[in-house]
Design a protein around this motif. Structure first.
Motif, PDB file in Angstrom:
ATOM      1  N   UNK A 220       0.833  -1.206   0.000  1.00  0.00           N
ATOM      2  CA  UNK A 220       0.000   0.000   0.000  1.00  0.00           C
ATOM      3  C   UNK A 220       0.870   1.259   0.000  1.00  0.00           C
ATOM      4  N   UNK A 221       0.318   2.358  -0.479  1.00  0.00           N
ATOM      5  CA  UNK A 221       0.996   3.649  -0.299  1.00  0.00           C
ATOM      6  C   UNK A 221       1.104   3.937   1.196  1.00  0.00           C
ATOM      7  N   UNK A 222       2.116   4.706   1.555  1.00  0.00           N
ATOM      8  CA  UNK A 222       2.264   5.096   2.956  1.00  0.00           C
ATOM      9  C   UNK A 222       3.104   6.375   3.032  1.00  0.00           C
ATOM     10  N   UNK A 223       3.380   6.822   4.235  1.00  0.00           N
ATOM     11  CA  UNK A 223       4.079   8.095   4.412  1.00  0.00           C
ATOM     12  C   UNK A 223       5.594   7.910   4.585  1.00  0.00           C
ATOM     13  N   UNK A 224       6.093   6.786   4.043  1.00  0.00           N
ATOM     14  CA  UNK A 224       7.551   6.635   3.930  1.00  0.00           C
ATOM     15  C   UNK A 224       8.000   6.656   2.465  1.00  0.00           C
ATOM     16  N   UNK A 225       7.060   6.626   1.541  1.00  0.00           N
ATOM     17  CA  UNK A 225       7.412   6.506   0.133  1.00  0.00           C
ATOM     18  C   UNK A 225       7.578   7.858  -0.546  1.00  0.00           C
ATOM     19  N   UNK A 226       7.421   7.836  -1.861  1.00  0.00           N
ATOM     20  CA  UNK A 226       7.499   9.077  -2.642  1.00  0.00           C
ATOM     21  C   UNK A 226       6.162   9.812  -2.575  1.00  0.00           C
ATOM     22  N   UNK A 227       5.097   9.074  -2.813  1.00  0.00           N
ATOM     23  CA  UNK A 227       3.751   9.663  -2.818  1.00  0.00           C
ATOM     24  C   UNK A 227       3.185   9.565  -1.402  1.00  0.00           C
ATOM     25  N   UNK A 228       3.175  10.663  -0.684  1.00  0.00           N
ATOM     26  CA  UNK A 228       2.705  10.682   0.698  1.00  0.00           C
ATOM     27  C   UNK A 228       1.476  11.561   0.809  1.00  0.00           C
ATOM     28  N   UNK A 229       0.532  11.126   1.597  1.00  0.00           N
ATOM     29  CA  UNK A 229      -0.661  11.942   1.793  1.00  0.00           C
ATOM     30  C   UNK A 229      -0.538  12.758   3.072  1.00  0.00           C
ATOM     31  N   UNK A 230      -0.183  14.014   2.904  1.00  0.00           N
ATOM     32  CA  UNK A 230      -0.206  14.970   4.001  1.00  0.00           C
ATOM     33  C   UNK A 230      -1.272  15.996   3.614  1.00  0.00           C
ATOM     34  N   UNK A 231      -2.441  15.973   4.274  1.00  0.00           N
ATOM     35  CA  UNK A 231      -3.526  16.864   3.834  1.00  0.00           C
ATOM     36  C   UNK A 231      -3.101  18.327   3.740  1.00  0.00           C
ATOM     37  N   UNK A 232      -2.205  18.745   4.627  1.00  0.00           N
ATOM     38  CA  UNK A 232      -1.783  20.155   4.611  1.00  0.00           C
ATOM     39  C   UNK A 232      -0.993  20.518   3.354  1.00  0.00           C
ATOM     40  N   UNK A 233      -0.550  19.530   2.608  1.00  0.00           N
ATOM     41  CA  UNK A 233       0.164  19.822   1.353  1.00  0.00           C
ATOM     42  C   UNK A 233      -0.755  19.748   0.125  1.00  0.00           C
ATOM     43  N   UNK A 234      -2.025  19.447   0.380  1.00  0.00           N
ATOM     44  CA  UNK A 234      -2.961  19.223  -0.735  1.00  0.00           C
ATOM     45  C   UNK A 234      -3.885  20.422  -0.952  1.00  0.00           C
ATOM     46  N   UNK A 235      -3.612  21.523  -0.282  1.00  0.00           N
ATOM     47  CA  UNK A 235      -4.367  22.771  -0.529  1.00  0.00           C
ATOM     48  C   UNK A 235      -5.750  22.764   0.084  1.00  0.00           C
TER      49      UNK A 235
END
Lengths: 235, 235
Positions: A220-235
């Motif tokens: 699964x995607x996660x916050x150690x990879x390239x594509x990370x979901x940090x809501x504060x970076x998504x505008x």
């Protein structure tokens, strides 16, 4: 011949662009990093214990006497061997051109959460990340995706040549990753890149790829990879 | 056949890695950007007026029906055609691996002065640039140059194969650019990378390259290119 892929075992990361080609082409390969002694073996190749060109970082592929690192170079090599690349010289170079442009996009995605240094975590560079991510959403994302959309307009159902290539698999992965990392920004863009999103859907239906994507091999995607979901970076 | 290189006319930039191959191989080429209507012609290819794969950005090379963009891809293509690349598949892939790692270094150099956005000038992002450049000098510069040094230790007088290739020309350009942009940091590093600096000196003596480097075709470094000298970023 059995391919040996060296890549970090906990993330999709750049290695996933290689895994997709290996899986779609039904190659015999070992994902060395996920073996019990995987970390040690990755460190061993990075420290130069094997012959051939020294790689700076994973992913690295060993194929008999061939060593190749750098995501797009590995995918191009495998694509050419396994029917996932155009056969003409012009086609191969067009494919590499787009693959390297996608690699640039991936590097820019990485730098949205690591704008200052890869040596420290996101938490230490959140302010700079907010600025870089805003610029990425404001101009770069549309520039790259619009570029891929225009190549599809010009070429047809696939990015290069007349059949699905490793570049289309990379495009699939980019849609998946961006949709995970920047769901709001991607939703705003969706009307502008219909061909690009449709390509993703077609690629996802390829039988061998679908089998991989629904297997435990697909991390699964996660916050150690390239594509990370940090809501504060998504505008 | 006459090659057409499309690149910005005022800077060495990424285009210089291509120019060095064209010059060292004594190719017949036109540097389109430096023609009287150069800017318009660059914009025309970026807007899709020519057939073939659409490039996102210069440098772009047209060679008959072949179109190839992305610096390392162009240099690899030209090197393979003109005796500036290994002839074996393993050698070609090793060369591309190192060339793309050098391209990553060049991108990181660019981001020392543009850490937030390429859409605005350095003056608007000086604080973030100071942080990014410090991290670059502290860890990344030594990592990349040490990597090239170790490949020379393993391979001999050239980075790949047994003769000078486009990768060695790229290494030359990296020394030139870094010495211009970061003279203090490079001076501190010099004792650690003797083979890498010696390679630069040998490449610089190649007759056709020397003729180019001392001609008006070789643009000087400046603060519009990739390698910019801002003393405040050099520690």
């Amino acid at each position: 011949m059995r391919y040996e892929l060296y890549y970090w075992p906990e993330i999709q990361g750049r290695g996933e662009f290689v895994r997709l080609v290996l899986e779609d082409a039904d190659c015999d390969y070992v994902d060395v990093g996920r073996e019990p002694d995987g970390y040690d073996r990755i460190q061993a190749v990075l420290s130069g214990e094997r012959d051939g060109v020294l790689p700076l970082a994973p992913p690295v592929l060993y194929a008999g006497s061939i060593v190749v690192a750098q995501t797009a170079a590995i995918a191009s090599f495998l694509g050419g061997r396994h029917g996932l690349a155009p056969s003409s010289e012009a086609g191969r170079l067009a494919a590499l051109t787009i693959a390297l442009t996608i690699a640039d996009l991936v590097a820019e995605v990485h730098d949205t959460h690591h704008p200052t240094t890869v040596e420290q975590g996101y938490e230490t560079q959140k302010e700079a990340a907010r600025d870089r991510a805003a610029a990425f959403r404001r101009t770069r994302l549309a520039k790259f995706l619009g570029y891929l959309e225009r190549n599809l307009e010009r070429n047809g159902d696939v990015l290069v040549g007349s059949a699905v290539s490793y570049v289309d698999l990379a495009a699939f992965q980019v849609v998946e990753g961006l949709s995970y990392a920047f769901p709001r920004a991607m939703k705003r863009m969706s009307a502008d890149v219909p061909r690009f999103l449709a390509l993703r859907d077609r690629v996802a239906q390829r039988p061998r790829l679908l089998r991989y994507l629904t297997s435990p091999r697909r991390l699964p995607f996660n916050e150690q990879g390239i594509f990370r979901h940090y809501p504060e970076l998504d505008g």
